[in-house]
Design a protein around this motif. Structure first.
Motif, mmCIF file in Angstrom:
data_model
loop_
_atom_site.group_PDB
_atom_site.id
_atom_site.type_symbol
_atom_site.label_atom_id
_atom_site.label_comp_id
_atom_site.label_asym_id
_atom_site.label_seq_id
_atom_site.Cartn_x
_atom_site.Cartn_y
_atom_site.Cartn_z
ATOM 1 N N PRO A 87 0.833 -1.204 0.000
ATOM 2 C CA PRO A 87 0.000 0.000 0.000
ATOM 3 C C PRO A 87 0.872 1.260 0.000
ATOM 4 N N LYS A 88 0.226 2.402 0.213
ATOM 5 C CA LYS A 88 0.951 3.669 0.370
ATOM 6 C C LYS A 88 2.089 3.496 1.359
ATOM 7 N N GLY A 89 3.261 3.961 0.980
ATOM 8 C CA GLY A 89 4.395 3.871 1.885
ATOM 9 C C GLY A 89 5.274 2.659 1.648
ATOM 10 N N SER A 90 4.818 1.701 0.844
ATOM 11 C CA SER A 90 5.660 0.552 0.517
ATOM 12 C C SER A 90 6.812 1.011 -0.384
ATOM 13 N N ASP A 91 7.795 0.129 -0.559
ATOM 14 C CA ASP A 91 8.938 0.512 -1.393
ATOM 15 C C ASP A 91 8.534 0.805 -2.839
ATOM 16 N N PRO A 92 7.707 -0.061 -3.471
ATOM 17 C CA PRO A 92 7.286 0.279 -4.844
ATOM 18 C C PRO A 92 6.530 1.610 -4.883
ATOM 19 N N HIS A 93 5.717 1.883 -3.863
ATOM 20 C CA HIS A 93 4.982 3.154 -3.860
ATOM 21 C C HIS A 93 5.938 4.330 -3.759
ATOM 22 N N LYS A 94 6.975 4.181 -2.932
ATOM 23 C CA LYS A 94 7.971 5.257 -2.817
ATOM 24 C C LYS A 94 8.644 5.513 -4.165
ATOM 25 N N ALA A 95 8.960 4.403 -4.874
ATOM 26 C CA ALA A 95 9.569 4.548 -6.196
ATOM 27 C C ALA A 95 8.608 5.254 -7.140
ATOM 28 N N ALA A 96 7.315 4.925 -7.020
ATOM 29 C CA ALA A 96 6.323 5.553 -7.896
ATOM 30 C C ALA A 96 6.197 7.039 -7.606
ATOM 31 N N VAL A 97 6.332 7.410 -6.305
ATOM 32 C CA VAL A 97 6.240 8.824 -5.943
ATOM 33 C C VAL A 97 7.396 9.605 -6.569
ATOM 34 N N ILE A 98 8.581 8.989 -6.603
ATOM 35 C CA ILE A 98 9.724 9.659 -7.238
ATOM 36 C C ILE A 98 9.425 9.922 -8.708
ATOM 37 N N GLY A 99 8.905 8.899 -9.389
ATOM 38 C CA GLY A 99 8.550 9.081 -10.797
ATOM 39 C C GLY A 99 7.537 10.197 -10.971
ATOM 40 N N ASP A 100 6.535 10.222 -10.102
ATOM 41 C CA ASP A 100 5.492 11.242 -10.196
ATOM 42 C C ASP A 100 6.078 12.641 -10.049
ATOM 43 N N THR A 101 7.003 12.788 -9.108
ATOM 44 C CA THR A 101 7.610 14.104 -8.889
ATOM 45 C C THR A 101 8.431 14.541 -10.094
ATOM 46 N N ILE A 102 9.155 13.581 -10.707
ATOM 47 C CA ILE A 102 9.926 13.927 -11.909
ATOM 48 C C ILE A 102 8.989 14.332 -13.029
#
Lengths: 743, 743
Positions: A687-702
């Motif tokens: 869910p939110k906060g998992s490692d894949p989610h963190k990676a996805a947040v980085i992509g979103d910010t870029i």
């Protein structure tokens, strides 16, 4: 002469425009029936309670009051933005000189070759019209934000209708007013020009330049504004202070909400309005020196305006499918309903084009084609307009395929988050590159067919065909940021989880439609700037633009470089502006006692002011690049090199713009896919906060600056350089190429 | 006629080539004097102990034996790669049909228009020559790896000299053999063609196509190979198993080392060799139909070969500055020494060009210029060659500025890691975009000057000018992967920290020079493909390539899209190949008992085989895109559209290639900057394992496929499509454009 008489045409255009405006006002009236109750002076204490169906133990009055308060804050933010953005610039901002010099110089040169002062006034009028409309649109959007949130309490269908109607207000207002002003201007100008149609329609081109200059502010300035606020709010709020997104304690949260309206609504609106104005002007100018103009066939001459008139009527019918004919009962129906809008409007419009092509045009006529003339039949023009329209639909659907998390491309990107942010970025970039292929083929086919059938006039009406459903396009585009902010307000007002879920669903659909809107905007920008390029070449008296000459080739390769230079500038601008925002938000958290505990209110206005000032200052370098390049290339290197620059930046810029927008959209929705967890696969990544989610947040910010600033801003680069070159063409042809003359 | 007689020219070229080859062999001899002692059968038990100055309590014999063992493993890896990559493909790989079909079809059509079977043989000979040389180069590089490591024990200067000499072996061998084979071929062919110089030099163009086809394997296949191994090794080793980079327990570590040699040495070597062969052939072909050919002025005709001959002599002198005249005593002297090589060779070469331009050429002559002729003076050609040479230097230095961590751009990227991976990626992308500006201006100026002065011949000799210092360029380029692997071997052999520091310093300088090499390769590819484009247009009998015709314009916009499509494919290929590697490495860790404890040896060979097979299979889609696009565009849409496609892919591909390479290089060095911690600022971001360092590692991983696969592969896209179009031009001109004929 076509079957349709001049009298009918004279009636059709203004009536269609007025119907469009009336429809917009009606939608607004319907939206305004949702009352926001609060003791703020905005609403004069009016306090009509809603039928609240299913709140879960949250104080309803308190919630509604909070909504009103937040909306008020956003409105104040926009008030502080709009005047400085649209009016006070030349007085207040000394740095602002550079682009202003460009505009001034352009006015001056424009006057030189014996043009009437009318056109200058008209050029000045276009930004004013555009400005008035867009300011209006931003207010409507803000107006709709809290109302959508409140309606979400009654159910997803009600909220959808409020958001969509508000979008339609902007869509119809822009499309109809644009048409009306053009119609009125032509009639006013004809009092002066009389039967000199060439002079009349040449002076009308000023309207196009005005529309595009405005778009520079809306798209570039707006793009910097919104991402500076967004990134600034996230970096301090989410990362440093660990408070949720859209938390009212974050001083930048209002700037962020204002930014959504400014960037996505003002930016997109001014961009499409500019494209519409330019395509119309390019078509009218080419027509005026073709047989329509020479034989004074008023109805055929007004073909571009008639298409737009029919478009307004078609879009009106299409809107009713979303708001009245079909009722949305379920979250899963939202996205199909929005997509259906595109398909319905395209099918209806094709029929409409067929009708006007056969009734408004003579069966055979001649068109101007780079010095020679070309014989064209009325069904040729039917194909030109239709292929533009359908190319737009193809681009829209392909964009949806690559950016919606209902399909495998985005799901693959989400899946790549398992191995970290690096693979997410690599897959996202590859997706963006891949998403360019089919849109480019669609644009190429549209260009080939319309170019072969009706030369540059064909390209211009193909662009108008793509833009003929602009009212619907803008409605579904504006729907996105309205839903986004509705969700933000629900969060800030502390509404229940259920309501947040509804607004999230509205928002997810809005993300996809926003990507579709960007696809449309880029596709039409490509066609429009090609039409303007053709008009420039005609006006500059160039017979061929031969790649096999060194002057043209160096223009081509340098032109192809400009989108990279421009993107580097806009990305850097977002970075610098966001940094300023970060400092201010940190300052407020550190110096305002009780802010983190929610006891004190943050100073929203300062953050809004920082975003405003930063966006205006930071848009100067990219703005100067756009405004000065044609001047320098034309003056120093001459019209052939300038033609190469325009062609190079067009063919290269389209690719960068499409790939940047789609990459960003895909990252955003990959993140949302993981967060929503709607499938087994999605839940395995969350869910939110998992490692894949963190990676996805980085992509979103870029992706944020790519999809909302640098990508869409390229539309302005390619259009504005082309229209500026068109305006300066006679000057460059007479006096340009100084450097080569000296050598 | 120039001052220089035919007899002198006939002597100069082969003597220069033989001197170059002799010098390369001498360098090899000097490198081979460093003995690798081990009981492996490779060295026949020879065991000459080194003077070991400062080891720190590590068993010296053991270390040397380990080095020998690792080198042996790498050699075995390359043995398993080379045959399958270069020879067994058609038999062993059924999937391989697609590009083969293209080549076969090309041979067939090439035969049709009454060409002699000579050219087919020559075209077949070029890949064989290139192949033999590159296989050789890869072996030399491997041969040098362990020797550099062992010399690092004596000091950084000794190690530098071994690495640089080994690079020079490859540089001089490629440059001199390329020249020699061309010289011999021309003489052999002239036995058949006699005085028909046009036929003679037209058949020589087959050499160019052969060189480029080889480069497709080297660059694209090699690029996929190296990154599949690198990413695969890192993902399991560093991330999952938490063992250091280059740890001998990692089964993919040998494949990674092999990959460095294959990707960076074979890839770069075949790419530059291809550019050299194509530029020479394009220049010779244009000259043969100009006054040189018509008046049978042998010396002037051989001007391109004379430039290359002088280049070899100049580079020989330049190399002595690095290896003999100046001794490196300190780590900080490495990078300046390599940069000085570029400057020295450029200055000496400019003098050399002046001499041969005035002595080899008549003072005035005429050149073929798209159907007409152009009168040119000998000093014009001096400017054409020199501007290419100096443009190369400018590109090299700008590339260094944007990718070396000694300057602010990379330091800013490193600094942006403070706020996380997202800002690192945004800043890195913006840096890559920005780094395009000056190189494009340099290329544009070189094109304008050489194009204006001497039409397409000018472009071809400008490209040759840029490539005239190819021996030095390749030497400093090959130096990079040799040092990189030397560091890897030091780590694997368990050498002391001090030695690892020395090899790291060598490697960091190598990263920058590798980026410079990529800049050169892209710049020369742009000039070469423009020259080939000009030759194609001449051969196809096109008078103008007018952007204002729909056929050309759609070619232009679709051509500009191809680099994106191609990049999407190559990036995806790396991903798929890396995934296969990950599975195998995981399998070995899970099934080989005692592997993690270092008690059992991993199965390096299987990993090498996976990388080999995957790279061959995965290069088929991008290879097919390159080979089939000219065939489809030419056959279905005709020569005008194909000309548009070539121009579009050239102007767009250069930008994507430069920005991708520099972005990747900057991320790599930003990471190294943090790891080295050489300044107060760098230390504030570190140490290894800190949050900013983690963000930098993400950027580095994203940059890997960009800088080593998709970016440099675009050189092949633009060159190979152009040379293929040139070969097929008569066929397309006669039978192409089927689709437009049917419509």
């Amino acid at each position: 002469m076509g079957v349709m008489g001049e009298a009918f045409t004279q009636l059709l255009i203004p009536v269609a425009a007025l119907v469009g405006i009336g429809f917009a006002l009606l939608q607004w009236l319907l939206v305004s029936k949702v009352k926001v109750s609060a003791d703020s002076d905005l609403n004069n204490g009016y306090s009509d309670r809603l039928i609240e169906e299913e709140e879960e133990g949250i104080d309803h009055e308190d919630v509604a009051a909070k909504c009103a308060e937040i909306q008020n804050a956003i409105s104040v933010g926009e008030l502080s933005l709009s005047p400085s953005l649209w009016f006070e610039i030349p007085e207040g901002q000394p740095h602002f000189c550079l682009p202003s010099i460009g505009t001034l110089a352009s006015s001056w040169v424009f006057l030189v070759p014996s043009f009437s002062s009318f056109s200058v006034q008209l050029r000045a009028s276009a930004p004013k019209v555009s400005l008035a409309l867009i300011t209006q649109a931003v207010y409507i959007a803000t107006y709709a934000n809290a109302r959508t949130t409140l309606e979400a309490r009654k159910g997803v269908g009600k909220a959808f209708i409020v958001a969509f109607r508000s979008g339609a207000v902007m869509g119809f207002l822009l499309a109809a007013s644009g048409l009306l002003v053009l119609y009125v201007s032509i009639h006013l100008f004809s009092l002066y020009y009389g039967d000199d149609w060439e002079g009349l329609y040449e002076s009308i081109t000023g309207y196009g330049l005005g529309g595009s200059s405005m778009a520079l502010f809306g798209r570039v300035g707006g793009g910097i504004y919104t991402k500076a606020a967004d990134v600034g709010a996230d970096l301090v709020g989410k990362v440093e202070r660990n408070i949720p997104e859209d938390d009212p304690r974050n001083p930048a949260v209002i700037a962020d909400n204002v930014g959504d309206n400014v960037g996505d609504i003002a930016g997109m609106g001014s961009d499409l309005f500019g494209s519409y104005a330019e395509a119309s002007c390019a078509a009218l100018f080419v027509a005026s020196i073709s047989s329509f103009g020479i034989s004074h066939d008023y109805t055929a001459m007004s073909f571009p305006l008639i298409i737009s008139s029919v478009g307004i009527v078609v879009c009106l019918g299409t809107t009713l499918f979303a708001t009245d004919f079909v009722e949305i009962k379920n979250v899963s129906e939202i996205e199909p309903s929005l997509k259906r809008q595109l398909l319905i409007s395209t099918i209806l419009m094709t029929a409409g084009i067929a009708v006007v092509s056969f009734f408004a045009l003579p069966s055979e006529f001649t068109l101007f084609n780079f010095g020679s003339t070309k014989t064209v039949k009325n069904w040729h023009l039917f194909f030109c307009v239709s292929i533009g329209l359908w190319a737009g639909l193809v681009i829209g659907y392909i964009t949806e395929y690559y950016t919606s998390n209902a399909y495998s491309p985005v799901q693959d990107v989400a899946d790549s988050c398992r191995t970290g942010a690096a693979t997410n970025v690599i897959f996202g970039l590859a997706l963006g590159y891949k998403s360019v292929i089919i849109p480019i083929f669609a644009i190429a086919i549209a260009i080939y067919v319309s170019f072969s059938m009706a030369a540059m006039y064909g390209i211009a009406v193909a662009a108008l065909g793509m833009l003929s459903t602009i009212a619907t396009g803008l409605a579904i585009d504006a729907y996105g940021p309205i839903s986004d902010n509705a969700g933000g307000i629900a969060e800030m007002a502390g509404m229940s989880h259920k309501i947040r879920q509804r607004t999230d669903a509205l928002d997810a659909a809005g993300n996809t439609t926003a990507a579709i809107g960007k696809g449309f905007a880029i596709g039409s920008a490509a066609l429009v700037s090609l039409a303007l390029f053709g008009a420039f070449v005609s006006r500059a008296g160039i017979e061929t633009v031969d790649v096999l000459t060194p002057k043209v080739f160096i223009g081509l390769i340098v032109g192809a470089m400009l989108p990279y230079w421009f993107s580097a500038m806009t990305m850097k601008s977002v970075g610098s502006a966001a940094l300023k925002m970060v400092e201010e938000v940190r300052r407020q958290f550190n110096t305002i006692p009780g802010l983190m505990e929610g006891r004190a209110k943050p100073d929203y206005a300062t953050c809004v002011k920082i975003s405003t000032d930063a966006s205006l200052r930071e848009m100067i370098p990219p703005g100067a690049l756009v405004m000065l390049t044609p001047l320098i290339a034309g003056t120093l290197f001459g019209v052939e090199t300038l033609a190469g620059v325009l062609a190079g930046s067009l063919v290269s810029g389209v690719q960068v713009a499409i790939s940047a927008s789609n990459t960003g959209g895909a990252w955003d929705n990959a993140k949302k896919y993981i967060e929503a967890g709607a499938s087994e696969h999605a839940r395995s990544l969350g869910p939110k906060g998992s490692d894949p989610h963190k990676a996805a947040v980085i992509g979103d910010t870029i992706g944020d600056p790519l999809k909302d600033t640098s990508g869409p801003s390229l539309n302005i680069l390619i259009k504005l350089m082309a229209v500026e070159s068109l305006v300066f063409a006679p000057f460059f042809a007479a006096h340009g190429g100084l450097l080569f003359k000296l050598l």
